[in-house]
Write a protein that holds these residues in place. Structure first.
Motif, PDB file in Angstrom:
ATOM      1  N   TYR A 301       0.823  -1.220   0.000  1.00  0.00           N
ATOM      2  CA  TYR A 301       0.000   0.000   0.000  1.00  0.00           C
ATOM      3  C   TYR A 301       0.856   1.269   0.000  1.00  0.00           C
ATOM      4  N   ALA A 302       2.176   1.111  -0.056  1.00  0.00           N
ATOM      5  CA  ALA A 302       3.074   2.266  -0.007  1.00  0.00           C
ATOM      6  C   ALA A 302       3.155   2.941  -1.380  1.00  0.00           C
ATOM      7  N   ASP A 303       3.004   4.247  -1.390  1.00  0.00           N
ATOM      8  CA  ASP A 303       3.095   5.024  -2.619  1.00  0.00           C
ATOM      9  C   ASP A 303       4.502   5.606  -2.715  1.00  0.00           C
ATOM     10  N   PRO A 304       5.338   5.109  -3.632  1.00  0.00           N
ATOM     11  CA  PRO A 304       6.730   5.579  -3.697  1.00  0.00           C
ATOM     12  C   PRO A 304       6.859   7.036  -4.134  1.00  0.00           C
ATOM     13  N   ALA A 305       5.790   7.609  -4.676  1.00  0.00           N
ATOM     14  CA  ALA A 305       5.853   8.994  -5.156  1.00  0.00           C
ATOM     15  C   ALA A 305       5.560  10.005  -4.050  1.00  0.00           C
ATOM     16  N   VAL A 306       5.030   9.549  -2.920  1.00  0.00           N
ATOM     17  CA  VAL A 306       4.698  10.440  -1.795  1.00  0.00           C
ATOM     18  C   VAL A 306       5.444   9.919  -0.573  1.00  0.00           C
ATOM     19  N   PHE A 307       6.290  10.745  -0.003  1.00  0.00           N
ATOM     20  CA  PHE A 307       7.156  10.235   1.059  1.00  0.00           C
ATOM     21  C   PHE A 307       7.702  11.362   1.926  1.00  0.00           C
ATOM     22  N   LYS A 308       8.171  10.964   3.109  1.00  0.00           N
ATOM     23  CA  LYS A 308       8.992  11.811   3.954  1.00  0.00           C
ATOM     24  C   LYS A 308      10.442  11.356   3.782  1.00  0.00           C
ATOM     25  N   LEU A 309      11.350  12.257   4.061  1.00  0.00           N
ATOM     26  CA  LEU A 309      12.766  11.941   3.891  1.00  0.00           C
ATOM     27  C   LEU A 309      13.508  12.289   5.175  1.00  0.00           C
ATOM     28  N   PHE A 310      14.231  11.302   5.699  1.00  0.00           N
ATOM     29  CA  PHE A 310      15.014  11.505   6.908  1.00  0.00           C
ATOM     30  C   PHE A 310      16.485  11.227   6.621  1.00  0.00           C
ATOM     31  N   VAL A 311      17.334  11.647   7.546  1.00  0.00           N
ATOM     32  CA  VAL A 311      18.778  11.471   7.424  1.00  0.00           C
ATOM     33  C   VAL A 311      19.169  10.194   8.160  1.00  0.00           C
ATOM     34  N   SER A 312      20.326   9.625   7.817  1.00  0.00           N
ATOM     35  CA  SER A 312      20.761   8.379   8.455  1.00  0.00           C
ATOM     36  C   SER A 312      21.094   8.563   9.925  1.00  0.00           C
ATOM     37  N   ASP A 313      21.471   9.778  10.328  1.00  0.00           N
ATOM     38  CA  ASP A 313      21.915   9.985  11.707  1.00  0.00           C
ATOM     39  C   ASP A 313      21.411  11.315  12.241  1.00  0.00           C
ATOM     40  N   ILE A 314      20.872  11.292  13.460  1.00  0.00           N
ATOM     41  CA  ILE A 314      20.271  12.478  14.050  1.00  0.00           C
ATOM     42  C   ILE A 314      21.297  13.566  14.346  1.00  0.00           C
ATOM     43  N   GLY A 315      22.505  13.172  14.715  1.00  0.00           N
ATOM     44  CA  GLY A 315      23.544  14.166  14.958  1.00  0.00           C
ATOM     45  C   GLY A 315      23.921  14.903  13.690  1.00  0.00           C
ATOM     46  N   LEU A 316      23.982  14.171  12.577  1.00  0.00           N
ATOM     47  CA  LEU A 316      24.304  14.804  11.299  1.00  0.00           C
ATOM     48  C   LEU A 316      23.181  15.733  10.847  1.00  0.00           C
ATOM     49  N   LEU A 317      21.923  15.378  11.167  1.00  0.00           N
ATOM     50  CA  LEU A 317      20.819  16.276  10.827  1.00  0.00           C
ATOM     51  C   LEU A 317      20.964  17.596  11.570  1.00  0.00           C
ATOM     52  N   GLY A 318      21.309  17.536  12.858  1.00  0.00           N
ATOM     53  CA  GLY A 318      21.517  18.759  13.625  1.00  0.00           C
ATOM     54  C   GLY A 318      22.616  19.620  13.042  1.00  0.00           C
ATOM     55  N   ALA A 319      23.705  18.974  12.598  1.00  0.00           N
ATOM     56  CA  ALA A 319      24.809  19.718  11.989  1.00  0.00           C
ATOM     57  C   ALA A 319      24.398  20.290  10.644  1.00  0.00           C
ATOM     58  N   LEU A 320      23.666  19.496   9.857  1.00  0.00           N
ATOM     59  CA  LEU A 320      23.218  19.951   8.543  1.00  0.00           C
ATOM     60  C   LEU A 320      22.278  21.138   8.675  1.00  0.00           C
ATOM     61  N   ALA A 321      21.486  21.152   9.748  1.00  0.00           N
ATOM     62  CA  ALA A 321      20.539  22.247   9.989  1.00  0.00           C
ATOM     63  C   ALA A 321      21.181  23.427  10.705  1.00  0.00           C
ATOM     64  N   ASP A 322      22.468  23.294  11.076  1.00  0.00           N
ATOM     65  CA  ASP A 322      23.167  24.332  11.834  1.00  0.00           C
ATOM     66  C   ASP A 322      22.424  24.642  13.126  1.00  0.00           C
ATOM     67  N   LEU A 323      21.919  23.587  13.762  1.00  0.00           N
ATOM     68  CA  LEU A 323      21.177  23.730  15.013  1.00  0.00           C
ATOM     69  C   LEU A 323      22.164  23.863  16.170  1.00  0.00           C
ATOM     70  N   ASP A 324      22.047  24.926  16.930  1.00  0.00           N
ATOM     71  CA  ASP A 324      22.947  25.165  18.051  1.00  0.00           C
ATOM     72  C   ASP A 324      22.864  24.003  19.042  1.00  0.00           C
ATOM     73  N   PRO A 325      23.993  23.343  19.352  1.00  0.00           N
ATOM     74  CA  PRO A 325      23.951  22.235  20.317  1.00  0.00           C
ATOM     75  C   PRO A 325      23.330  22.619  21.654  1.00  0.00           C
ATOM     76  N   ALA A 326      23.435  23.883  22.036  1.00  0.00           N
ATOM     77  CA  ALA A 326      22.860  24.315  23.313  1.00  0.00           C
ATOM     78  C   ALA A 326      21.348  24.156  23.320  1.00  0.00           C
ATOM     79  N   ILE A 327      20.710  24.318  22.153  1.00  0.00           N
ATOM     80  CA  ILE A 327      19.259  24.137  22.062  1.00  0.00           C
ATOM     81  C   ILE A 327      18.898  22.694  22.369  1.00  0.00           C
ATOM     82  N   VAL A 328      19.769  21.782  21.938  1.00  0.00           N
ATOM     83  CA  VAL A 328      19.516  20.361  22.158  1.00  0.00           C
ATOM     84  C   VAL A 328      19.718  19.990  23.621  1.00  0.00           C
TER      85      VAL A 328
END
Length: 441
Positions: A301-328
């Protein structure tokens, strides 16, 4: 000073080693998840000798596989090249970065058929192993394992919390006293900042500051970008970078469905689909498709044309987003900033590490949306993820009523509580879901 990390995949390597039906093992994973280290450590603890060829470094060794792929000839050549005796029981043959030598990938078939008593492990990236058109992949002739970034329980175990890690890993969530919830919540915040890349985790555990761990995460992102330049087709390079850099903006939206227009105004699927496939093969993104119905088998039942996209690692997502570590790290800010993106990333990463293939569901007739759904034992389990202590479950009610589902999960910063049709599941317990269901089914 911690010299090395404990990884749960070591148990899988032991099982492979002791199996009477052992085939050559292909250990896959994204770059810098620790594949080489774990195989070297396994070899050192289980064998007298390790005959390792690194096809990335030892360019000349690729020629060993240019001619006839007769196993006796290959084993003799490996022995001469490495200077290490190659014996069936006492030597591990380790073919590192095998994606750099397509003929070596093909040779795994003949190691399986003609030398089953030898111990052979190959490591490679997703992309390199799957994209060589000039190599015949040995389907059915290899055992396969995937190495992910450290899960939260692996992080706990290496941080000196092995007892809590074991309870979560075994699915014993109900037996964990509420008195440990504050400790687990604080460690979860740290994990969400540090992530699971081994080099970063090791640095953190050895006293590196948040600024220093962020610098290491950025260095990993830089190395990925260099890999894009090295391996991606020139015609795709800029589009790959655009997709990759758009991920924080994609996840920051209230509706986290991937939108091509966020990558570039006016963009369409045909403009970026190949770039998405390339990043998928590279192993640093996870697609979570939208399911039209929460019925088994979920994948149909999965529609390959409609999806969410996540990163392999949560720490890398924070770095990619330039999220201040202090916020975390400061207070409860992690569970209110970034519109829950990190919280969904956390849960997605833990589900994938448990070998789930998660989907999500959105009601086309209304505003109900279930963040994730997984399948186990022929049953579908919808999951709602909350960034705070939030006990509302309207979407789960809608989904369970519509598809006649017996049980749902609400993952939030709350203590465990089973209410019959729904279980309040602490975010820190998400990595224990599969074991929990195995216990309670």
């Amino acid at each position: 000073m911690i010299q090395a990390l404990t990884r749960t995949i070591a148990q899988d390597l032991d099982h492979w080693n002791n199996s009477p039906h052992r085939k050559p093992l292909l250990l896959r994973g994204a770059r810098q998840t620790g594949k080489t280290w774990i195989v070297n450590a396994f070899g050192a603890s289980h064998f007298t000798h390790v005959a390792r060829i690194d096809f990335m470094r030892d360019v000349d060794a690729r020629a060993l596989f240019d001619g006839n792929l007769t196993v006796d000839t290959l084993l003799r050549s490996i022995e001469i090249y490495t200077g290490v005796p190659v014996h069936p029981e006492s030597t591990l043959v380790f073919l590192d970065e095998i994606q750099e030598c397509p003929r070596a990938i093909t040779a795994l078939k003949y190691f399986c058929e003609d030398a089953p008593n030898y111990h052979v492990i190959a490591t490679g990236s997703y992309m390199g192993v799957s994209r060589h058109e000039d190599a015949s992949f040995p389907v059915g002739k290899v055992d396969m394992l995937t190495l992910h970034p450290l899960t939260f329980t692996e992080f706990l175990a290496n941080a000196g919390q092995s007892a809590l890690a074991d309870l979560i890993r075994e699915g014993d969530i109900a037996s964990i006293p509420a008195a440990f919830s504050p400790r687990l919540a604080d460690l979860l915040k740290t994990y969400m900042m540090v992530g699971g890349m081994p080099e970063v985790v090791l640095a953190h555990l050895n006293g590196a500051s948040a600024h220093e761990t962020r610098a290491q995460q950025l260095a990993i992102l830089d190395s990925y970008d260099l890999d894009f330049s090295k391996h991606a087709p020139t015609r795709l390079l800029e589009r790959i970078r655009l997709v990759w850099r758009s991920l924080p903006a994609q996840l920051a939206k209230e509706n986290r469905r991937f939108v091509y227009g966020v990558v570039r105004p006016g963009a369409r699927a045909r403009d970026f689909e190949e770039s998405l496939m390339w990043l998928d093969d590279y192993g640093i993104i996870t697609r979570v498709p939208c399911a039209s119905a929460l019925r088994t088998p979920l994948s149909s039942y999965a529609d390959p044309a409609v999806f969410k996209l996540f990163v392999s690692d949560i720490g890398l997502l924070g770095a990619l987003a330039d999220l201040d570590p202090a916020i975390v790290l400061n207070g409860s800010a992690i569970f209110t900033e970034f519109k829950g993106a990190l919280t969904e990333q956390l849960v997605c990463q833990q589900l994938v590490a448990q070998q789930y293939s998660p989907c999500y569901w959105a009601n086309p007739q209304g505003h109900a949306e279930v963040d994730f759904a997984v399948e186990q034992y022929g049953k579908i389990y919808p999951i709602e993820v909350k960034a705070t202590v939030n006990l509302r479950a309207k979407s789960l009610h809608v989904a369970c009523d519509r598809f006649h589902l017996d049980h749902a999960f609400r993952m939030a910063m709350t203590d465990y509580r089973d209410e019959g049709w729904i279980a309040n599941f602490p975010l820190w317990a998400s990595i224990g879901l599969r074991a929990y269901l195995k216990q309670t089914d």
